[in-house]
Design a protein around this motif. Structure first.
Motif, PDB file in Angstrom:
ATOM      1  N   TRP A  69       0.529  -1.082   0.121  1.00 19.26           N
ATOM      2  CA  TRP A  69      -0.158   0.186  -0.175  1.00 19.26           C
ATOM      3  C   TRP A  69       0.822   0.985  -0.049  1.00 19.26           C
ATOM      4  O   TRP A  69       0.855   2.204  -0.372  1.00 19.26           O
ATOM      5  N   HIS A  70       1.547   1.247   0.966  1.00 20.72           N
ATOM      6  CA  HIS A  70       2.960   2.790   0.987  1.00 20.72           C
ATOM      7  C   HIS A  70       3.293   2.811  -0.154  1.00 20.72           C
ATOM      8  O   HIS A  70       3.681   4.100  -0.511  1.00 20.72           O
ATOM      9  N   ILE A  71       4.294   1.173  -1.278  1.00 25.59           N
ATOM     10  CA  ILE A  71       4.667   1.937  -2.406  1.00 25.59           C
ATOM     11  C   ILE A  71       3.623   2.680  -3.306  1.00 25.59           C
ATOM     12  O   ILE A  71       3.270   3.846  -3.509  1.00 25.59           O
ATOM     13  N   GLY A  72       2.308   2.216  -3.322  1.00 26.85           N
ATOM     14  CA  GLY A  72       1.532   1.975  -4.756  1.00 26.85           C
ATOM     15  C   GLY A  72       0.939   3.462  -4.071  1.00 26.85           C
ATOM     16  O   GLY A  72       0.668   4.293  -4.978  1.00 26.85           O
ATOM     17  N   ALA A  73      -0.069   3.791  -3.049  1.00 25.19           N
ATOM     18  CA  ALA A  73      -1.247   4.256  -2.694  1.00 25.19           C
ATOM     19  C   ALA A  73      -0.054   5.609  -2.742  1.00 25.19           C
ATOM     20  O   ALA A  73      -0.809   6.688  -2.141  1.00 25.19           O
ATOM     21  N   ASP A  74       0.837   5.576  -1.380  1.00 27.33           N
ATOM     22  CA  ASP A  74       1.217   6.372  -0.288  1.00 27.33           C
ATOM     23  C   ASP A  74       2.223   7.719  -1.074  1.00 27.33           C
ATOM     24  O   ASP A  74       1.861   8.722  -1.123  1.00 27.33           O
ATOM     25  N   CYS A  75       3.242   6.958  -2.180  1.00 22.47           N
ATOM     26  CA  CYS A  75       4.473   7.019  -2.533  1.00 22.47           C
ATOM     27  C   CYS A  75       3.939   7.873  -3.589  1.00 22.47           C
ATOM     28  O   CYS A  75       3.541   8.675  -4.487  1.00 22.47           O
ATOM     29  N   LEU A  76       4.235   6.299  -5.119  1.00 19.80           N
ATOM     30  CA  LEU A  76       3.333   6.750  -6.381  1.00 19.80           C
ATOM     31  C   LEU A  76       2.253   7.436  -6.925  1.00 19.80           C
ATOM     32  O   LEU A  76       2.347   8.321  -7.424  1.00 19.80           O
ATOM     33  N   GLY A  85       0.340   8.980  -4.487  1.00 17.18           N
ATOM     34  CA  GLY A  85       0.507   9.915  -3.941  1.00 17.18           C
ATOM     35  C   GLY A  85       1.222  11.223  -4.309  1.00 17.18           C
ATOM     36  O   GLY A  85       0.998  12.925  -4.137  1.00 17.18           O
ATOM     37  N   TYR A  86       2.065  10.733  -5.343  1.00 22.15           N
ATOM     38  CA  TYR A  86       3.427  11.945  -5.851  1.00 22.15           C
ATOM     39  C   TYR A  86       2.461  12.215  -7.526  1.00 22.15           C
ATOM     40  O   TYR A  86       3.131  13.319  -7.550  1.00 22.15           O
ATOM     41  N   GLY A  87       1.594  11.264  -7.298  1.00 20.28           N
ATOM     42  CA  GLY A  87       0.959  11.752  -8.744  1.00 20.28           C
ATOM     43  C   GLY A  87      -0.030  14.122  -8.647  1.00 20.28           C
ATOM     44  O   GLY A  87      -0.136  14.446  -9.535  1.00 20.28           O
ATOM     45  N   ARG A  88      -0.015  14.256  -7.141  1.00 28.64           N
ATOM     46  CA  ARG A  88      -0.176  15.828  -7.247  1.00 28.64           C
ATOM     47  C   ARG A  88       0.817  16.620  -7.615  1.00 28.64           C
ATOM     48  O   ARG A  88       0.147  17.612  -8.108  1.00 28.64           O
ATOM     49  N   PHE A  89       2.329  16.175  -7.812  1.00 29.77           N
ATOM     50  CA  PHE A  89       3.032  17.106  -7.604  1.00 29.77           C
ATOM     51  C   PHE A  89       2.783  16.861  -9.718  1.00 29.77           C
ATOM     52  O   PHE A  89       3.748  18.444 -10.010  1.00 29.77           O
ATOM     53  N   PHE A  90       2.072  16.110 -10.259  1.00 34.30           N
ATOM     54  CA  PHE A  90       1.824  16.306 -11.724  1.00 34.30           C
ATOM     55  C   PHE A  90       0.617  16.950 -12.656  1.00 34.30           C
ATOM     56  O   PHE A  90       0.124  17.636 -13.001  1.00 34.30           O
ATOM     57  N   THR A  91      -0.333  16.926 -11.700  1.00 34.59           N
ATOM     58  CA  THR A  91      -1.419  16.962 -11.861  1.00 34.59           C
ATOM     59  C   THR A  91      -2.432  18.462 -10.907  1.00 34.59           C
ATOM     60  O   THR A  91      -3.092  19.212 -11.146  1.00 34.59           O
TER      61      THR A  91
END
Length: 180
Positions: free
Chosen positions: A76-83, A85-91
């Motif tokens: 979960w941490h790798i998928g949702a929390d990191c990858l 979650g970091y989508g906010r820096f693109f969108t």
């Protein structure tokens, strides 16, 4: 299509190397392994009253030593929390309730694969020129940092936690199963 350039290609190739290693390590993962708690009071995925699984939230400040987590929590941490979650820096948009996550291994791995593919597509879409520039306003307090630094941070997270998943799986497969 963006011409990715050599920096983007190298970053993406390294992500692929880490991805293939991690996904090979979780091949055949059972639900028992996914939610196995090797010590008491692990951070894990828990079903709420409606049967929806959620990842245990981290404490702020985090206790020392940090709690042990289950394989499911790390996926979960790798998928949702990191990858994701970091989508906010693109969108510019934060994902909705990132704590919701599948409570079964197969579905959790599938969700990780989706989040991974989205993040990789976001990095690839930048190309070298934009990858090397500051994130700007979308980066919030990290706006002065480059997308390359964000990608390298994500790579560090997935490699680090992927290795921990491997160790937890080894312990489980070699019979270190605590009595509770």
């Amino acid at each position: 299509m963006t011409d990715t350039g050599p920096v983007t290609r190298d970053v993406l190739q390294t992500f692929e190397d880490v991805r293939s290693r991690l996904f090979a390590r979780v091949e055949g993962l059972t639900d028992a392994e996914y939610l196995w708690e090797p010590v008491p009071d692990c951070m894990t995925l828990r079903a709420d009253g409606d049967g929806v699984f959620r990842a245990d939230p981290r404490s702020d400040p985090e206790p020392v030593p940090a709690p042990v987590t289950t394989i499911g929590w790390r996926i979960w941490h790798i998928g949702a929390d990191c990858l994701r979650g970091y989508g906010r820096f693109f969108t510019g948009e934060a994902p909705t309730d990132v704590h919701i996550w599948p409570g079964a291994a197969k579905e959790g791995i599938e969700k990780l694969a989706e989040d991974w593919a989205l993040f990789i597509a976001q990095v690839e879409s930048l190309g070298d020129e934009r990858l090397l520039q500051p994130m700007g306003e979308l980066g919030g307090p990290f706006g002065h940092e480059s997308y390359l630094l964000l990608a390298l941070h994500a790579l560090d997270e997935v490699a680090h936690h992927g290795a921990e998943i491997g160790v937890l799986r080894d312990l489980y497969l070699h019979g270190y199963v605590s009595e509770g």
